[in-house]
Design an enzyme around this catalytic site. Structure first.
Site, PDB file in Angstrom:
ATOM      1  N   GLU A 128      64.966 -39.376 -27.060  1.00 23.89           N
ATOM      2  CA  GLU A 128      65.159 -38.782 -28.386  1.00 23.89           C
ATOM      3  C   GLU A 128      63.961 -37.934 -28.797  1.00 23.89           C
ATOM      4  OE1 GLU A 128      68.205 -38.968 -28.574  1.00 23.89           O
ATOM      5  OE2 GLU A 128      68.585 -39.940 -30.496  1.00 23.89           O
ATOM      6  N   THR A 181      68.575 -28.738 -36.111  1.00 17.07           N
ATOM      7  CA  THR A 181      67.956 -30.006 -36.539  1.00 17.07           C
ATOM      8  C   THR A 181      66.716 -29.718 -37.388  1.00 17.07           C
ATOM      9  OG1 THR A 181      68.686 -30.922 -34.444  1.00 17.07           O
ATOM     10  CG2 THR A 181      67.149 -32.252 -35.704  1.00 17.07           C
TER      11      THR A 181
END
Lengths: 307, 307
Positions: A128, A181
């Site tokens: 991640e 994002t």
């Protein structure tokens, strides 16, 4: 066992009031991965089907997560990873998390499980970190533990598996637009009013309570987000209309999946989840935006062996 | 039934991370009240034993709460209220809430229960409005429902009764100093960082989960308050030392009860709760501050009939 084929699920993070802490795993949406134990040490990504993603181990989320695992064990073998991507990157339903979590889960199985689920979360978080710059756990945790999970704390890492009611279904619509994002993150305010924060943790308390007691009405009343949704939803076309129509169709609640652009709704029973899907589709048909749509029971098991 | 004698419990509000939403009822600390149904309409406070408090109905929290109840029903009778105060006003363990909640609970019983518990919370909140200027529910809710309660929302009022583990005990020390509610309120900041707010709702999620699963360790890990306690604790002498010594003595967690000055700790089992009491007493003995101390099981029933 020298080879394993797994299903690794898509996940919904930032479940309304549970921003940054609550996630859940899906059942019908996910990637497939084949992991082979081989004599050559190290990690190799041999094939990625369905998406153009980096094959170099250090640039691939599954590769980086697997390396983090190998870093903590003396291992005589290496592993080859083949990924069939069915989750679109950037959709907001944990595409990178599925690959990272799947890789470490499968390698742990092939090594006869030296690591706990909590360790695996820690390794998968490195994937991640590569994907988004932040080692968050709210997608990899539900992929690995199944059902609803709560990231109570990062220091120390503390993941709680929350009871998942039997009849809980998710409907997810993914409008084919890009939300960066970085934009979704930068748009957030760094402070919130104490008043809104109290509302939010009241709802978190209500949601967790509703999950344990299988009180669907309470789950619905608690699926509110006074802090992030009002800000981030402006990045998603027709969000308010999709939400309103979902609730009218019988959804318990509706919010942004991850940092978007996917929108999720939770419903009691498959029938309602299907009605909600129709209501969502209708909105984007009118607006003229392409979409993918998924209906899934909440997946209590997480990652599963296919063969 | 024309007369009822009740025990109405002291309560802990602002249970650590659950600031403004989570409260719990005590078992061995509380007031006694005698409520009589009489022919003369209206509410009269006939006697208050143990504390100097206003007898005029409109200036007494029990009186005001009872009037709010009568306001919503055609009632042929009136009621006389006698209160034996054992909870000291200003102690931070719900003195006014005990009187307000007790009055409306008893009258509802004498009227053969036309009102729900949620209605009673609403009436009792009027007593809280008189006492502190704010119609808060986090003390009256646990008094009326028993056990742990969550005020999920005020608009609409939504109270959730949370499962209470069997072996949960509270130790409360009340240093004999005055903390003005207005000071305790004014000292708070109106905004918090998003980062701290997320930590807080992660802990609320963990605490509620720990209560349902009777996971005492998780309850302990979740009893943290990153927002209010660091600020308000400066108003309470030796707070940090009391907290530290309580945890060393085995408490699961420790925090400020209500807006103080009482400090509460939660423990698994009576034995540990007693050890925590000794540790707390030792601190204030050294500092030279007088105190009251209470040890109580968490009270699952709330208000009880004595005869």
């Amino acid at each position: 066992m020298n080879e394993i084929k797994i299903f690794t699920p898509a996940t919904i993070a930032n479940v309304s009031c549970g921003f940054d802490v609550l996630g859940l795993a899906l059942d019908t949406v996910g990637d497939e991965m084949i992991i082979k134990k081989v004599t050559q040490k190290g990690i190799r990504i041999t094939k990625i089907i369905g998406q153009k993603l980096p094959l170099e181990t250090h640039n691939n989320v599954a590769g980086v997560a697997a390396l983090a695992l190998l870093d903590e064990i003396d291992c005589e073998f290496g592993f080859e990873i083949e990924i069939t991507k069915k989750i679109k990157p950037g959709s907001g339903i944990g595409s990178s998390a599925a690959s990272s979590a799947g890789a470490v889960w499968a390698i742990n199985k092939l090594l006869e499980q030296p690591f706990s689920n909590l360790d695996l979360v820690r390794f998968a978080m490195e994937g991640e970190r590569l994907a988004s710059g932040v080692a968050h756990a709210d997608n990899v945790a539900p992929a690995l533990f199944g059902g609803f999970t709560l990231v109570r704390s990062y220091k120390p890492l503390d993941i709680i598996r929350i009871h998942t009611p039997k009849e809980l279904y998710a409907t997810i619509i993914h409008p084919q637009i890009e939300v960066k994002t970085s934009d979704a993150r930068n748009i957030l305010k760094t402070t919130v009013t104490l008043k809104d924060a109290i509302k939010q943790w009241g709802n978190v308390g209500g949601l967790i309570s509703g999950l344990y007691t299988e009180d669907y009405d309470l789950i619905g009343r608690s699926l509110e987000d006074h802090i992030v949704e009002p800000i981030r939803s402006i990045l998603i076309p027709a969000f308010n209309l999709v939400k309103q129509q979902s609730l009218t169709a019988g959804a318990l609640g509706c919010g942004i999946s991850g940092s978007g652009p996917s929108i999720f709704a939770l419903s009691k029973g498959k029938e309602t989840a299907l009605k909600v899907a129709e209501a969502m589709k209708l909105v984007y048909n009118k607006v003229g935006i392409d979409y993918d749509i998924h209906i899934s029971k909440v997946n209590k098991e997480g990652i599963k062996i296919l063969k």
